[in-house]
Write an enzyme that holds these catalytic residues in place. Structure first.
Site, PDB file in Angstrom:
ATOM      1  N   THR A  87      42.414  49.246  21.470  1.00  0.00           N
ATOM      2  CA  THR A  87      41.184  49.025  20.714  1.00  0.00           C
ATOM      3  C   THR A  87      41.437  49.538  19.299  1.00  0.00           C
ATOM      4  O   THR A  87      41.654  50.742  19.116  1.00  0.00           O
ATOM      5  CB  THR A  87      40.005  49.795  21.337  1.00  0.00           C
ATOM      6  OG1 THR A  87      39.882  49.422  22.706  1.00  0.00           O
ATOM      7  CG2 THR A  87      38.711  49.480  20.606  1.00  0.00           C
ATOM      8  N   LYS A 162      34.957  43.181  21.443  1.00  0.00           N
ATOM      9  CA  LYS A 162      35.009  44.513  22.072  1.00  0.00           C
ATOM     10  C   LYS A 162      34.029  45.473  21.382  1.00  0.00           C
ATOM     11  O   LYS A 162      33.265  46.180  22.041  1.00  0.00           O
ATOM     12  CB  LYS A 162      36.445  45.040  21.979  1.00  0.00           C
ATOM     13  CG  LYS A 162      36.638  46.506  22.289  1.00  0.00           C
ATOM     14  CD  LYS A 162      36.856  46.762  23.744  1.00  0.00           C
ATOM     15  CE  LYS A 162      36.887  48.260  24.019  1.00  0.00           C
ATOM     16  NZ  LYS A 162      37.023  48.591  25.399  1.00  0.00           N
ATOM     17  N   LYS A 237      34.818  56.651  19.280  1.00  0.00           N
ATOM     18  CA  LYS A 237      35.844  55.858  18.583  1.00  0.00           C
ATOM     19  C   LYS A 237      35.371  54.404  18.403  1.00  0.00           C
ATOM     20  O   LYS A 237      35.430  53.851  17.305  1.00  0.00           O
ATOM     21  CB  LYS A 237      37.158  55.882  19.389  1.00  0.00           C
ATOM     22  CG  LYS A 237      38.220  54.942  18.852  1.00  0.00           C
ATOM     23  CD  LYS A 237      39.418  54.773  19.773  1.00  0.00           C
ATOM     24  CE  LYS A 237      40.287  53.622  19.280  1.00  0.00           C
ATOM     25  NZ  LYS A 237      41.497  53.416  20.046  1.00  0.00           N
TER      26      LYS A 237
HETATM   27  P1  NAD Z   1      46.521  57.424  25.780  1.00  0.00           P
HETATM   28  O1  NAD Z   1      46.407  58.423  24.687  1.00  0.00           O
HETATM   29  O2  NAD Z   1      46.530  57.888  27.197  1.00  0.00           O
HETATM   30  O3  NAD Z   1      47.831  56.504  25.553  1.00  0.00           O
HETATM   31  C1  NAD Z   1      48.352  56.162  24.301  1.00  0.00           C
HETATM   32  C2  NAD Z   1      49.854  56.355  24.393  1.00  0.00           C
HETATM   33  O4  NAD Z   1      50.453  55.899  23.181  1.00  0.00           O
HETATM   34  C3  NAD Z   1      50.266  57.821  24.564  1.00  0.00           C
HETATM   35  O5  NAD Z   1      51.007  57.960  25.770  1.00  0.00           O
HETATM   36  C4  NAD Z   1      51.102  58.116  23.314  1.00  0.00           C
HETATM   37  O6  NAD Z   1      52.199  58.987  23.569  1.00  0.00           O
HETATM   38  C5  NAD Z   1      51.585  56.720  22.960  1.00  0.00           C
HETATM   39  N1  NAD Z   1      52.007  56.592  21.558  1.00  0.00           N
HETATM   40  C6  NAD Z   1      51.398  57.054  20.437  1.00  0.00           C
HETATM   41  N2  NAD Z   1      52.103  56.703  19.349  1.00  0.00           N
HETATM   42  C7  NAD Z   1      53.185  56.006  19.786  1.00  0.00           C
HETATM   43  C8  NAD Z   1      54.275  55.365  19.139  1.00  0.00           C
HETATM   44  N3  NAD Z   1      54.403  55.379  17.808  1.00  0.00           N
HETATM   45  N4  NAD Z   1      55.202  54.747  19.906  1.00  0.00           N
HETATM   46  C9  NAD Z   1      55.084  54.729  21.267  1.00  0.00           C
HETATM   47  N5  NAD Z   1      54.062  55.304  21.933  1.00  0.00           N
HETATM   48  C10 NAD Z   1      53.134  55.935  21.201  1.00  0.00           C
HETATM   49  O7  NAD Z   1      45.316  56.402  25.539  1.00  0.00           O
HETATM   50  P2  NAD Z   1      44.732  55.320  26.578  1.00  0.00           P
HETATM   51  O8  NAD Z   1      43.534  55.884  27.252  1.00  0.00           O
HETATM   52  O9  NAD Z   1      45.843  54.749  27.370  1.00  0.00           O
HETATM   53  O10 NAD Z   1      44.161  54.228  25.545  1.00  0.00           O
HETATM   54  C11 NAD Z   1      45.026  53.310  24.891  1.00  0.00           C
HETATM   55  C12 NAD Z   1      44.153  52.314  24.131  1.00  0.00           C
HETATM   56  O11 NAD Z   1      43.276  51.655  25.037  1.00  0.00           O
HETATM   57  C13 NAD Z   1      43.261  52.946  23.062  1.00  0.00           C
HETATM   58  O12 NAD Z   1      43.246  52.102  21.939  1.00  0.00           O
HETATM   59  C14 NAD Z   1      41.913  53.028  23.735  1.00  0.00           C
HETATM   60  O13 NAD Z   1      40.830  52.999  22.813  1.00  0.00           O
HETATM   61  C15 NAD Z   1      41.933  51.768  24.594  1.00  0.00           C
HETATM   62  N6  NAD Z   1      41.067  51.814  25.782  1.00  0.00           N
HETATM   63  C16 NAD Z   1      41.068  52.907  26.598  1.00  0.00           C
HETATM   64  C17 NAD Z   1      40.230  52.925  27.704  1.00  0.00           C
HETATM   65  C18 NAD Z   1      40.194  54.102  28.636  1.00  0.00           C
HETATM   66  O14 NAD Z   1      39.284  54.172  29.470  1.00  0.00           O
HETATM   67  N7  NAD Z   1      41.136  55.034  28.539  1.00  0.00           N
HETATM   68  C19 NAD Z   1      39.421  51.816  27.992  1.00  0.00           C
HETATM   69  C20 NAD Z   1      39.483  50.700  27.164  1.00  0.00           C
HETATM   70  C21 NAD Z   1      40.312  50.708  26.049  1.00  0.00           C
END
Ligand code: NAD
Length: 290
Positions: A87, A162, A237
């Protein structure tokens, strides 16, 4: 299909695992998170993307997406597709799609709803922006990771869908919590209020499917001490992204703006951090108008 998967956190990890389980050849990269079973570990985002037909990203925000896109677009095969499921702001989604297009690669913005549970179960909903060709290429992967993929329009349309959805969700949850707090003070039993509202014109997903009052309605995070579920920080966010987009196109969103302020106060004053976004109810119930 040969897939590069970058960002293997709470969402990306199980999504990549489901693709590998379905027989796809998945190479993953994350700065910190471990590679799930069945996913080959790359030493960099560029390595994960090299030779892939589709590169999927699942990253925290638009700035990180842009940095990763810079690294991967150059090494992706001509005609391959960069599919961002994070997102992020609409502007970053469009900038990355333009950059990919200029290099002869396809691009989709494909944010999801369904949370970590949906990512694990393979029941996410994808909201997708980009070309018909790119959508058709990635559709079989959406079918593995999710239950539904809606092609919303050109680049940025997925992110737009979204944030519009989540602006409705944030404002609706806030007013549902307010209504329970008001009902308490008026001496109206919460269960009776649920019985009425859930079958009247005030019904909504927040009330009917995710009721913020413990012990009322179906099981929800309220029944589990407000452990997320959908964390208040993530709602904040998404609300901020909605307001950033509204400012960029001069759209008047008074309820979205107020919900953003309320969630900012909730998360930043401490009570909301680490809790489900429906935990606004105990906060509002405990205080008065002043
Ligand atoms: P998270 O923080 O668990 O995962 C993000 C991952 O990205 C981390 O493991 C981090 O180490 C990695 N990362 C950061 N910078 C990086 C880079 N330069 N290269 C490689 N890896 C890198 O977050 P999440 O909960 O998995 O969410 C991910 C996305 O999905 C976000 O944009 C969030 O808004 C969206 N989202 C999350 C949910 C939820 O319920 N968690 C629901 C819908 C959408």
């Amino acid at each position: 299909m040969k897939i590069g998967f970058i960002g293997l956190g709470n969402m990306g990890g199980p999504m990549a695992a489901n693709l590998a389980r379905a027989g796809h050849q998945v190479t993953g990269f994350d700065l910190a998170a471990p590679c799930p079973d069945g996913v080959a570990k790359a030493a960099s985002a560029g390595e994960a993307a090299t030779g892939a037909e589709v590169v999927i990203t699942m990253l925290p925000n638009g700035a990180i997406l842009r940095a990763v896109a810079d690294e991967v677009i150059a090494v992706m095969a001509t005609g391959s597709v960069l599919c961002d499921c994070s997102t992020v702001d609409v502007e970053s989604a469009r900038a990355v799609a333009d950059q990919a297009g200029a290099a002869g690669r396809g691009a989709l913005d494909a944010p999801v709803s369904g949370g970590v549970g949906g990512a694990s179960a393979g029941t996410l909903t994808f909201m997708v922006g980009g070309s018909d060709t790119a959508f058709a290429t990635v559709q079989p992967l959406f079918d593995v990771m999710g239950q539904k993929a809606v092609h919303c329009g050109a680049s940025g349309a997925g992110q737009a869908a979204k944030i519009c959805n989540n602006m409705i969700l944030g404002a609706t949850m806030a007013v549902t919590c307010e209504a329970f707090a008001l009902a308490d003070k008026l001496g109206l039993d919460r269960a009776r209020m649920f019985d009425v509202v859930s079958t009247s014109s005030g019904y909504s997903w927040s009330m009917n499917a995710y009721c913020p009052a413990p012990g009322v309605g179906p099981q929800s995070p309220a029944d589990n001490d407000y452990k997320p579920g959908f964390a208040a920080e993530l709602m904040l966010k998404d609300l901020r992204l909605s307001q950033q987009a509204a400012e960029a196109v001069d759209a008047d969103t008074p309820m979205g703006a107020r919900a953003t302020e309320l969630y900012a106060e909730f998360v930043e004053a401490g009570q909301g951090a680490g809790r489900d976004f429906s935990a606004l109810l105990p906060l509002l119930a405990a205080r008065g108008r002043g």
